[in-house]
Each structure stands twice: as structure tokens, then as C-alpha cells.
Design a protein around this motif. Structure first.
Motif, PDB file in Angstrom:
ATOM      1  N   ALA A   9      55.507  39.024 139.295  1.00 27.86           N
ATOM      2  CA  ALA A   9      54.817  38.334 138.205  1.00 27.86           C
ATOM      3  C   ALA A   9      55.655  38.503 136.952  1.00 27.86           C
ATOM      4  O   ALA A   9      56.171  39.604 136.691  1.00 27.86           O
ATOM      5  N   THR A  10      55.809  37.451 136.190  1.00 25.35           N
ATOM      6  CA  THR A  10      56.640  37.524 134.983  1.00 25.35           C
ATOM      7  C   THR A  10      56.020  38.432 133.917  1.00 25.35           C
ATOM      8  O   THR A  10      56.701  38.812 132.968  1.00 25.35           O
ATOM      9  N   LEU A  11      54.768  38.803 134.092  1.00 27.74           N
ATOM     10  CA  LEU A  11      54.105  39.697 133.146  1.00 27.74           C
ATOM     11  C   LEU A  11      54.072  41.147 133.635  1.00 27.74           C
ATOM     12  O   LEU A  11      53.491  42.009 132.980  1.00 27.74           O
ATOM     13  N   ASP A  39      50.444  34.676 140.950  1.00 26.44           N
ATOM     14  CA  ASP A  39      49.382  35.113 140.040  1.00 26.44           C
ATOM     15  C   ASP A  39      48.892  36.490 140.481  1.00 26.44           C
ATOM     16  O   ASP A  39      48.042  36.614 141.366  1.00 26.44           O
ATOM     17  N   LEU A  40      49.440  37.515 139.871  1.00 25.23           N
ATOM     18  CA  LEU A  40      49.167  38.891 140.272  1.00 25.23           C
ATOM     19  C   LEU A  40      47.709  39.285 140.017  1.00 25.23           C
ATOM     20  O   LEU A  40      47.104  39.984 140.834  1.00 25.23           O
ATOM     21  N   THR A  42      45.013  37.448 140.066  1.00 29.45           N
ATOM     22  CA  THR A  42      44.171  36.886 141.137  1.00 29.45           C
ATOM     23  C   THR A  42      44.404  37.644 142.436  1.00 29.45           C
ATOM     24  O   THR A  42      43.457  37.933 143.181  1.00 29.45           O
ATOM     25  N   ALA A  43      45.654  38.013 142.695  1.00 30.14           N
ATOM     26  CA  ALA A  43      45.965  38.774 143.911  1.00 30.14           C
ATOM     27  C   ALA A  43      45.261  40.129 143.907  1.00 30.14           C
ATOM     28  O   ALA A  43      44.768  40.579 144.948  1.00 30.14           O
ATOM     29  N   PHE A  44      45.193  40.779 142.748  1.00 26.49           N
ATOM     30  CA  PHE A  44      44.475  42.054 142.658  1.00 26.49           C
ATOM     31  C   PHE A  44      43.047  41.884 143.173  1.00 26.49           C
ATOM     32  O   PHE A  44      42.566  42.683 143.972  1.00 26.49           O
ATOM     33  N   GLY A  45      42.380  40.838 142.685  1.00 25.60           N
ATOM     34  CA  GLY A  45      40.999  40.599 143.063  1.00 25.60           C
ATOM     35  C   GLY A  45      40.818  40.342 144.550  1.00 25.60           C
ATOM     36  O   GLY A  45      39.751  40.615 145.112  1.00 25.60           O
ATOM     37  N   ARG A  46      41.853  39.822 145.174  1.00 26.84           N
ATOM     38  CA  ARG A  46      41.758  39.488 146.607  1.00 26.84           C
ATOM     39  C   ARG A  46      42.286  40.578 147.521  1.00 26.84           C
ATOM     40  O   ARG A  46      42.144  40.489 148.740  1.00 26.84           O
ATOM     41  N   THR A  47      42.908  41.620 146.950  1.00 30.38           N
ATOM     42  CA  THR A  47      43.502  42.665 147.788  1.00 30.38           C
ATOM     43  C   THR A  47      43.013  44.069 147.412  1.00 30.38           C
ATOM     44  O   THR A  47      43.635  45.061 147.791  1.00 30.38           O
ATOM     45  N   GLY A  48      41.928  44.133 146.657  1.00 29.82           N
ATOM     46  CA  GLY A  48      41.334  45.431 146.354  1.00 29.82           C
ATOM     47  C   GLY A  48      41.865  46.127 145.120  1.00 29.82           C
ATOM     48  O   GLY A  48      41.541  47.298 144.879  1.00 29.82           O
ATOM     49  N   GLY A  49      42.680  45.443 144.332  1.00 29.68           N
ATOM     50  CA  GLY A  49      43.214  46.035 143.109  1.00 29.68           C
ATOM     51  C   GLY A  49      42.408  45.633 141.886  1.00 29.68           C
ATOM     52  O   GLY A  49      41.443  44.872 141.979  1.00 29.68           O
ATOM     53  N   GLN A  50      42.811  46.143 140.740  1.00 29.07           N
ATOM     54  CA  GLN A  50      42.164  45.810 139.471  1.00 29.07           C
ATOM     55  C   GLN A  50      43.219  45.603 138.397  1.00 29.07           C
ATOM     56  O   GLN A  50      44.247  46.283 138.392  1.00 29.07           O
ATOM     57  N   PRO A  51      42.956  44.677 137.461  1.00 31.04           N
ATOM     58  CA  PRO A  51      43.850  44.539 136.312  1.00 31.04           C
ATOM     59  C   PRO A  51      43.886  45.854 135.528  1.00 31.04           C
ATOM     60  O   PRO A  51      42.900  46.606 135.551  1.00 31.04           O
ATOM     61  N   GLU A 164      48.539  36.605 152.340  1.00 26.71           N
ATOM     62  CA  GLU A 164      48.680  36.514 153.804  1.00 26.71           C
ATOM     63  C   GLU A 164      49.666  37.560 154.346  1.00 26.71           C
ATOM     64  O   GLU A 164      49.461  38.127 155.419  1.00 26.71           O
ATOM     65  N   LYS A 165      50.722  37.833 153.572  1.00 28.86           N
ATOM     66  CA  LYS A 165      51.762  38.766 154.039  1.00 28.86           C
ATOM     67  C   LYS A 165      51.530  40.212 153.610  1.00 28.86           C
ATOM     68  O   LYS A 165      52.371  41.073 153.837  1.00 28.86           O
ATOM     69  N   GLY A 166      50.385  40.471 152.991  1.00 27.30           N
ATOM     70  CA  GLY A 166      50.058  41.843 152.635  1.00 27.30           C
ATOM     71  C   GLY A 166      50.620  42.321 151.317  1.00 27.30           C
ATOM     72  O   GLY A 166      50.717  43.524 151.078  1.00 27.30           O
ATOM     73  N   VAL A 167      50.967  41.390 150.443  1.00 27.19           N
ATOM     74  CA  VAL A 167      51.463  41.745 149.113  1.00 27.19           C
ATOM     75  C   VAL A 167      50.260  42.038 148.213  1.00 27.19           C
ATOM     76  O   VAL A 167      49.352  41.220 148.113  1.00 27.19           O
ATOM     77  N   PHE A 168      50.266  43.196 147.571  1.00 26.85           N
ATOM     78  CA  PHE A 168      49.122  43.577 146.736  1.00 26.85           C
ATOM     79  C   PHE A 168      49.524  44.023 145.340  1.00 26.85           C
ATOM     80  O   PHE A 168      48.688  44.432 144.547  1.00 26.85           O
ATOM     81  N   GLY A 169      50.804  43.964 145.019  1.00 25.34           N
ATOM     82  CA  GLY A 169      51.278  44.365 143.697  1.00 25.34           C
ATOM     83  C   GLY A 169      52.632  43.742 143.430  1.00 25.34           C
ATOM     84  O   GLY A 169      53.152  42.993 144.252  1.00 25.34           O
TER      85      GLY A 169
END
Length: 198
Positions: A9-11, A39-40, A42-51, A164-169
Motif C-alpha cells: 500500500a502506498t500509505l 487497499d490495505l 479493506t484487507a485488514f477488515g477481511r483478514t482479521g486485522g485492524q487499522p 485469496e492468496k493469504g496476504v494480510f499486511g
């Protein structure tokens, strides 16, 4: 030829701290890189992470220690609380996607964009900043306006592929669709695996 899918993510401050080490490792091993901004949050929300803002205070406190420490270790300028963070990372991501389709030094463009956030107090949601980074990386600044629909589509697909590939961060590196590495502090491990030493 080895291939690395680079999800970032660029941020992301940790993607910024990766600097140009991925590109150096790829060059050393004759590997290709596909840059996949996504979009990191959104990915957090879908993979158990938090902003970061929603994390437990102890995690926020550790982040505030770890990021400056890593930046110092790497000799990189760093502002823990940049003036324009968070901001909209999509425009800079679309520019990276367009640049990759054009061909050129995409790694340099990524570094310039992330340096704008974490070291230069610039807002990468602004057209002028994205155009400046494109130009400094050797691309036509007009790429900021080209392929916006394709950029948006690819950006969305990158998110789906990441989940899908298990990326969470971020940063997250996948070598030859098999070996996974999360974090700029795992680049040494990526290098060792590519060298057959790990």
C-alpha cells in the motif's frame, strides 16, 4: 526465471522502509517483479486485522517505537505522524499501475511516492504530487490521467487476489506463487530462499 508478486500500500510506513531492497534482491537473482498496490485497510477488515487507529493502545505504543527505530537502523528520514496520513492512496496506486503497464522503473516511482508521505509532508492524493513523482521516476506525468478505469479495476482485483492468496499486511512478497514473506524485515529471508540457503 524467479518471479515476485509484491503486494503493498502506498500509505504503508513499512513498505516505505523497504526502500529499494526488493529491487536489489530481484536484480541479484534475475527475478521479475509485479507491483500490486492494494487497499490495505479493506484487507485488514477481511483478514482479521485492524487499522492502526483502532488497535489496542499497547500495539499503537509499540508501533510508535518500532517505526522510528527501523527508520534509524536503515538511515531513512521518517516522520511518525505525517501531515497527510491517512489520505486517499488510490490515485497514487492507479499511477503505479499505469506506469507498470507502460514499462520503466516502477520501483523508483513507488519509493518516490512513499517518500512523499513519510519524509516530505506531501499529500499523495493530490494530482500535482503524483505527477511530480511520475516525472522524477522518468515517466510521463500524464499517466496520472490515463487508464483511470483500468487502474481502478486492477486495484480492486489486486485486493481480491491478495485476500485469496493469504496476504494480510504490507509489504507482502510472494515468490513463485509459493514462498510468502510479510514485512520489510523479511527481505533478507526472501534473498536467502532465492539463493537456496533457506
Amino acid at each position: 526465471m524467479p518471479h515476485i508478486d509484491y503486494f503493498f500500500a502506498t500509505l504503508s510506513p513499512y513498505a516505505y522502509l523497504a526502500g529499494n531492497r526488493l529491487e536489489e534482491i530481484a536484480a541479484k537473482h534475475g527475478a521479475t517483479i509485479t507491483y500490486k498496490p492494494f487497499d490495505l485497510i479493506t484487507a485488514f477488515g477481511r483478514t482479521g486485522g485492524q487499522p492502526p487507529k483502532d488497535r489496542h493502545p499497547s500495539r499503537q505504543e509499540y508501533r510508535a517505537i518500532e517505526l522510528p527505530r527501523q527508520a534509524k537502523k536503515l538511515g531513512m528520514p521518517f516522520n511518525l505522524k505525517p501531515a497527510h496520513w491517512p489520505t486517499n492512496g488510490a490515485p497514487s496506486s492507479y499511477a503505479i499501475i499505469a506506469a507498470q503497464n507502460e514499462g520503466g522503473d516502477v520501483g523508483k516511482l513507488c519509493q518516490l511516492i512513499m517518500t512523499a508521505v513519510w519524509a516530505e509532508e506531501r499529500d499523495i492524493a493530490e494530482d500535482a504530487v503524483v505527477r511530480d513523482c511520475l516525472e522524477k521516476a522518468g515517466f510521463d506525468p500524464a499517466l496520472a490521467d490515463k487508464g483511470l478505469l483500468q487502474g481502478a479495476d486492477t486495484y480492486a482485483r489486486n485486493l481480491e487476489e491478495a485476500v485469496e492468496k493469504g496476504v494480510f499486511g504490507a509489504p507482502f512478497y510472494i515468490l513463485d506463487d509459493v514462498h510468502k514473506f510479510w514485512g520489510q524485515d523479511r527481505l533478507e529471508d526472501l534473498d536467502l530462499v532465492m539463493a537456496g540457503k533457506l
